[in-house]
Design an enzyme around this catalytic site. Sequence first.
Site, mmCIF file in Angstrom:
data_model
loop_
_atom_site.group_PDB
_atom_site.id
_atom_site.type_symbol
_atom_site.label_atom_id
_atom_site.label_comp_id
_atom_site.label_asym_id
_atom_site.label_seq_id
_atom_site.Cartn_x
_atom_site.Cartn_y
_atom_site.Cartn_z
ATOM 1 N N GLN A 42 -24.986 48.509 -47.314
ATOM 2 C CA GLN A 42 -25.716 49.262 -46.298
ATOM 3 C C GLN A 42 -26.765 48.383 -45.633
ATOM 4 O O GLN A 42 -26.889 48.352 -44.407
ATOM 5 C CB GLN A 42 -26.398 50.485 -46.930
ATOM 6 C CG GLN A 42 -26.823 51.523 -45.927
ATOM 7 C CD GLN A 42 -25.648 51.963 -45.068
ATOM 8 O OE1 GLN A 42 -25.740 51.912 -43.860
ATOM 9 N NE2 GLN A 42 -24.541 52.341 -45.664
ATOM 10 N N HIS B 117 -26.174 45.896 -42.641
ATOM 11 C CA HIS B 117 -25.965 46.340 -41.254
ATOM 12 C C HIS B 117 -27.064 45.821 -40.321
ATOM 13 O O HIS B 117 -26.800 45.206 -39.316
ATOM 14 C CB HIS B 117 -25.895 47.866 -41.164
ATOM 15 C CG HIS B 117 -24.529 48.396 -41.393
ATOM 16 N ND1 HIS B 117 -23.472 48.103 -40.577
ATOM 17 C CD2 HIS B 117 -24.028 49.205 -42.368
ATOM 18 C CE1 HIS B 117 -22.376 48.702 -41.029
ATOM 19 N NE2 HIS B 117 -22.685 49.368 -42.120
ATOM 20 N N GLU C 291 -27.245 59.934 -44.773
ATOM 21 C CA GLU C 291 -25.965 59.756 -44.100
ATOM 22 C C GLU C 291 -24.851 59.574 -45.143
ATOM 23 O O GLU C 291 -23.839 60.263 -45.107
ATOM 24 C CB GLU C 291 -26.062 58.510 -43.200
ATOM 25 C CG GLU C 291 -24.818 58.226 -42.397
ATOM 26 C CD GLU C 291 -24.896 56.870 -41.688
ATOM 27 O OE1 GLU C 291 -25.791 56.065 -42.028
ATOM 28 O OE2 GLU C 291 -24.047 56.630 -40.805
ATOM 29 N N HIS C 292 -25.054 58.592 -46.046
ATOM 30 C CA HIS C 292 -24.086 58.343 -47.116
ATOM 31 C C HIS C 292 -24.744 58.650 -48.452
ATOM 32 O O HIS C 292 -25.828 58.133 -48.731
ATOM 33 C CB HIS C 292 -23.663 56.868 -47.153
ATOM 34 C CG HIS C 292 -23.133 56.342 -45.859
ATOM 35 N ND1 HIS C 292 -23.907 55.647 -44.957
ATOM 36 C CD2 HIS C 292 -21.892 56.414 -45.310
ATOM 37 C CE1 HIS C 292 -23.166 55.302 -43.909
ATOM 38 N NE2 HIS C 292 -21.940 55.752 -44.085
ATOM 39 N N ASP D 54 -15.846 53.791 -45.284
ATOM 40 C CA ASP D 54 -16.127 53.226 -43.961
ATOM 41 C C ASP D 54 -14.846 52.853 -43.220
ATOM 42 O O ASP D 54 -14.777 52.931 -42.011
ATOM 43 C CB ASP D 54 -16.976 51.954 -44.089
ATOM 44 C CG ASP D 54 -18.419 52.267 -44.421
ATOM 45 O OD1 ASP D 54 -18.824 53.429 -44.246
ATOM 46 O OD2 ASP D 54 -19.146 51.351 -44.859
ATOM 47 N N HIS E 265 -24.975 96.430 -15.203
ATOM 48 C CA HIS E 265 -24.277 96.260 -16.480
ATOM 49 C C HIS E 265 -23.871 97.637 -17.022
ATOM 50 O O HIS E 265 -22.746 97.838 -17.481
ATOM 51 C CB HIS E 265 -25.180 95.582 -17.522
ATOM 52 C CG HIS E 265 -25.288 94.093 -17.367
ATOM 53 N ND1 HIS E 265 -25.941 93.501 -16.316
ATOM 54 C CD2 HIS E 265 -24.837 93.073 -18.156
ATOM 55 C CE1 HIS E 265 -25.880 92.175 -16.464
ATOM 56 N NE2 HIS E 265 -25.210 91.895 -17.568
#
Lengths: 429, 429
Positions: free
Chosen positions: A259, A262, A327-328, A361, A420
Amino acid sequence: MKYISSQDTDFKAQLTALQAFETAQDPQVDAAVAAICADVQKRGDAAVIEYTNRFDHTQAQSMADLTLSQADLAAAFARLPADVQSALQTAAKRIESYHQHQKQQSWQYEDENGTLLGQQISALDRVGIYVPGGKAAYPSSVMMNAMPAHVAGVKEIIMVVPMPNGERNDIVLGAAYVAGVTQVFTIGGAQAVAALAYGTESIVQVDKITGPGNAYVAAAKRRVFGVVGIDMVAGPSEILVIADGTTPAKWVAMDLFSQSEHDEIAQAILITTDANYASEVEAQMQTLMKEMPRKAIIEASLANRGAIIQVQNLDEACEIANYLAPEHLELSVANPQEWAPKIRHAGAIFMGQYTSESLGDYCAGPNHVLPTSRTARFASPLGVYDFQKRSSLIQVSAEGAKQLGQIASILAHGEGLTAHACAAELRME
Amino acid sequence: MKYISSQDTDFKAQLTALQAFETAQDPQVDAAVAAICADVQKRGDAAVIEYTNRFDHTQAQSMADLTLSQADLAAAFARLPADVQSALQTAAKRIESYHQHQKQQSWQYEDENGTLLGQQISALDRVGIYVPGGKAAYPSSVMMNAMPAHVAGVKEIIMVVPMPNGERNDIVLGAAYVAGVTQVFTIGGAQAVAALAYGTESIVQVDKITGPGNAYVAAAKRRVFGVVGIDMVAGPSEILVIADGTTPAKWVAMDLFSQSEHDEIAQAILITTDANYASEVEAQMQTLMKEMPRKAIIEASLANRGAIIQVQNLDEACEIANYLAPEHLELSVANPQEWAPKIRHAGAIFMGQYTSESLGDYCAGPNHVLPTSRTARFASPLGVYDFQKRSSLIQVSAEGAKQLGQIASILAHGEGLTAHACAAELRME
């Protein structure tokens, strides 16, 4: 790497500091993006070409110089080594097969007075996929964005990918070929987003834009939201590993690295019940670090935003995970099936020691475009559902018009909307 | 009302002009909203109270003065006339029953190498519902926003509704009671959106904000998007009636009114194959207009944005509908089931002569929060799916790790992400 214990008196504050990430919209970026969007909306192709030449150092004369056909994509695929071709194809097949499970079907039913009610599902006509270029040109992103659109039944999948200095990336284009992309424009940034959203002479307006990008791309997506649909505004990538000590420390160390490699603002956090195990993982990280080509990025990321959190038990770990809504999330524990149902907020849950995030991934099947920055509280992985939409179906029977008309009439008069009420009343006669 | 024929040489241009609506974001509104949001984020309750007193002409001293409990809602409901109570309850029951069909369930499967793949569905923890106040205080909006959240299983439903001059609207609060709203704050505007998004001392941060509002509310929702989820940025309401002449002209005339009475920028369009029928509808409109309390609004709306479009056949009508992607589409034709599948883009499809839009607005069951301004190209009615989210589930088997590891390794090396590759390779040993 920061050490935190859930027994610290200021634990809550430390946790808050950990998840704090400056998401404020930069007014300078916003202003630049607003100008680019307005210009592309007004001048179309000419503006797109100018911005591309300026920002990506290209010498395009016309949009034709920035356009790739399916034949170009096929040629790029053909140039790839056989093992890469096969890896792309197997990954595509697995991703497609998983996403087939997400496809929604139209439904309808009749109520007791013969009124038909339902929902008609249809695919979007045309979507735009943003794929980052330059230092982060990821073929896997191409597949993860295009495949769910393809499975949903979207007829035209338009991809944009900046190619700074005109350098073409065969693996990215080969992935587009495998994933069923219709056409590629080698443009990026806010100008690409604006071109997809408003359309130009050469680029047909799309209905939705998905895919990650830098701050300019994010600001542009936010700006055109409403003109077209967008998926989400992605933040830095995050992993949270909950480990009970049963997974080899070396494996978890590498998962944290995968991770942090990145970028410098990616976040890797380990939560464990076992202090010795935490030390082991850290020792492994020190050893493994030496072999990492992206060592500098990993070190910066871990120093900036990494942490090891010591907890009393796995229940506490799950509570923290729900607060951080990562996220993960790796549930690197002996019995992950017992703990997964306690996770309310996470983009993807990787269960058991064999499930490294990296398998997810690339090729396990689920999407790798996931909600970041605590948005898993309300958002989902990118999926087929993002490329389908629903229309309500109502066919009221004569009898239904009498029953429903009474209710509608009372409520419409209550809101002061006489027409209406009258429209309902006329059908009761 | 404008008359257009699909045979006009400039038909396409006329159609484009018809759907053109200025959706540009007003920089002045944006700037005002940015300041309010920042202030609420910084000063919390104090800022909310100040803005509310200023904009809504109230004299609140503390948030307690702007807070209603469930007991207050129950009391408001109890004060309503019996027929209104019953109308609200029946409508709520029908809306709940329809929305139950939208509830998604978790799923999982095992692939050929024993790897488990799936998706875990969970409800959002806490949502905020924006309900406009003042001249457009609609109990139906309360129900249409709160009910899907309730069906999804959201535990806390926080409603904000401005009450200018402190005037409480029992029917709005009664609807909140029926729809299972947890708590109400009598605040509105950008300050209410900011308070829900960031949280204050008295208002807990929510995970998503839904519901329509004015330009300030829309700008605030756009701004906080990402911190919380939002549903959509709603534009003016629209109806498109496709009529083959089999529905009484008077009914269709009233249906067009029921849209235009919303406000001066609402849009009502009739598409018909029959020129005589068009004249009949127009004659009916002239007669009926006299009885309409909101005559001025209806006239302005029809003059500004109304139109009658003459077409050659119903296929052409459906094509135009797909281009306009209307919020409400009435298929007021003899055989609506034949034509509904040809509609790709519409928020809701009202089929057959008995199905006035107003029945759908209040009580048929489907949601009345629908995509406007051509966003039905990519967006859906508000639904239970807006209050549920998904987490991917992956549990790779030892055998799966070997097979997937190879693919991941090749692709990760292709992307230059060595740690990703190593994390996969370690599990292959």
